[in-house]
Enzyme design. Sequence first.
Site: not given
Length: 875
Positions: A454, A560, A745, A766, A831
């Site tokens: 397993h 960013r 967004e 976004g 993104c």
Amino acid sequence: MANKYCYLFSEGNANMRELLGGKGANLAEMTNIGLPVPQGFTITTEACTQYYEDGGISDEIMAEINEYIVKMEGITGKKFGDKENPLLVSVRSGARASMPGMMDTILNLGLNETVVNTIAEKSNNPRWAWDCYRRFIQMYSDVVMEVGKKYFEELIDEMKAKKGVTQDVELNADDLKELAGQFKAEYKAKIGKDFPDDPKEQLIGAIKAVFRSWDNPRANVYRRDNDIPFSWGTAVNVQSMAFGNMGDDCGTGVAFTRDPATGEKKLMGEFLTNAQGEDVVAGVRTPMPIQQMAETFPEAFAQFKEVCQTLENHYHDMQDMEFTVENKKLYMLQTRNGKRTAQAALKIACDLVDEGMKTEQEAVAMIDPRNLDTLLHPQFDTKALKAATPIGKGLGASPGAACGKIVFTADDAVEWAAKGEKVVLVRLETSPEDITGMKAAQGILTVRGGMTSHAAVVARGMGECCVSGCGDIKMDEANKKFELGGKTFKEGDYISIDGTTGNIYDGVIATVDAQIAGEFGRIMAWADKYRTLKVRTNADTPADAKKARELGAEGIGLCRTEHMFFEADRIAAFREMICADTVEDREAALAKIEPMQQADFEALYEALEGCPVTIRFLDPPLHEFVPTEEADIKLLADSQGKSVEDIKNIIASLHEFNPMMGHRGCRLAVTYPEIAAMQTKAVIKAAINVKKKHADWTVKPEIMIPLVGDVKELKYVKKVVVETADAVIKEAGSNLEYEVGTMIEIPRAALTADEIAKNADFFCFGTNDLTQMTYGFSRDDAGKFLGAYYDKKIFENDPFAKLDQAGVGKLMEMAIKLGKPVNPKLHCGICGEHGGDPTSVEFCHKIGLDYVSCSPFRVPIARLAAAQAAIADKK
């Protein structure tokens, strides 16, 4: 015609996967091509779905099951509960997607005391008869009635101790008969009634248990990780038994037509004489390599090798098979496309192309993009490995390097990992209940079990490093310690394991980054040949950008800029800006940051070598930048010539009840246009400088305004950007081009995308924020209650990890359909985190995005997923 819920193996074929599940479809296919398969029938996945709708098995389905029992009795010439020629069956699950170890199986069903005595006498083998019965009671109690295995295991251990033996096989018929009696007494004590004697009652109980196991916690976790919808349901296979535990001319095995760890073209597997299937898979006894079967069962082994060749030629893929030898005769119990490590998957795909079994497109389509993750993660440094001496060795069951603190239970693994600790889960053997701990750990080490146990199969499926079957470990699970190589290891001690070689090392071994080369390079080249979607990366530093370029990124889809403000020399200036009383003071503080930002952007453009770079302007709320420690507040007050009280008042004024929906994104630029002006100067000056150095590069910055909800916001901020940029370009005497676009967004931006597109050069979705705003979930807090949503089947996935195509996806599609007609030059990307999730990438291809952008290590995953979407589209 009424629904048909049951199919004999002779009535189905490989194309009926959705209805018969993978196991049922393949049993039917093996029957069709004339392989030795014990016959039986499959109850469909639709019956499972109906079971959940009706809250039980309906009369209609029950009648059909009874009808098929009679058909099966006719085919086998045996009857349930018959004193002369009793029918014994296995009952196994089989979903349409392979879920190794997640679902339940019951063997030897149909036994009661009368039948046991009959088969003991007829076979002249009472040991075998009572072994089957005690196994059946144990499995039925565990799987159907949910009486834990451990109670029975304790009784077996007591019996072995009493008889002075170490192996189950050393117990004789009388011992096993006595055990069967003890098991039934245990069953009655726990359940409050006698163990069922009627085979039909046993069968219905087992079928219900398999349907129930579709909804057990481990299956739910596995399904969420592997994109398997609950609505698919599982089929149930009722198959007449072939016995591998009748004596020394019997056995059972699991084998792969190629090595599932490396992909090498050679038969690989394990075999146990005088055993049943679960003994191999559960890792209770460590089996012998399949090649040894040639010595003990030469005829059956020769036939098995032929079957392997037949199956691989038939399915054009590496097969994972279970088989039994009964009185030297071979029976095939199942075949499926085998789970393999990412490394093996790439080698097998390339080899199949070279062998003429697959086209390039088919090879690309057969790789699970999620598995590439493991190849991109660190391996042990060869120098460090050479200097280290292994303290032990097991089987390299799933490759990769893992290093961490030792934990002994799945729960501890989850708990420690949540605290940020890297852990290695060490177990006697893993069971399906351990799946959450296996996921949380860096790697898994087991004392028992082979390459088909397993732990090994699940680890390979998850792309997790695993070393299994290290029998030298003296385990003391109760006290959370073990001995190996003359040393006692306790919980929290560091250990390193190598899933490729099976070596185990004391302490921490250094790791190195992975490389794209060899078969990986070949598959990625094919992927790039067939995909139409571009793949960019989310990167804020030149190092991240460089890594992403190495992994095939074609640009930056999201830089960013706020991450650049947090370094010590900048945060002070930024805090000055926040605390400034006048525009002039704010501009003076920002002027200190501008050259630093410019240097950042220059380094990024250099790393991207002329590929596109999308720079998002400042997004987070200002309170994220202010000091929280008393000493830092005092420092800021002194530098500003203000009192500590003044600074605390400014900080308090920045507090927001719901900052994710507050003063952030373009709203900051509306309030403080000087921030946008400073960032524009830095972006444009950096681009002009890099273009001067590299005249042959296309340096064309893409400036992205975040969180726009109204076209007037975009117009206002864009005006600031354009006026500032044009003035800088003019002053430099440059002909630099740039674009200004926006992040979609906020749902309102998607709904009014036709207005916004007139003023934007590009859209970038976004989807982290778009998901948050569309659902009204806080992405920081949703984790606290999403568990309940999974349990209640309201959600099957975390919408922040897998794009919600029905809601958020509809907004994206709408924005593209509204935006492109009014601005044919509009280019669109994504993104959010979803840019690296394979099913989300497929959706992005479908709705016509130009690119996806994801974190650097997910770039190859997105490249492969994009190619698979394009290939599926052509079909």
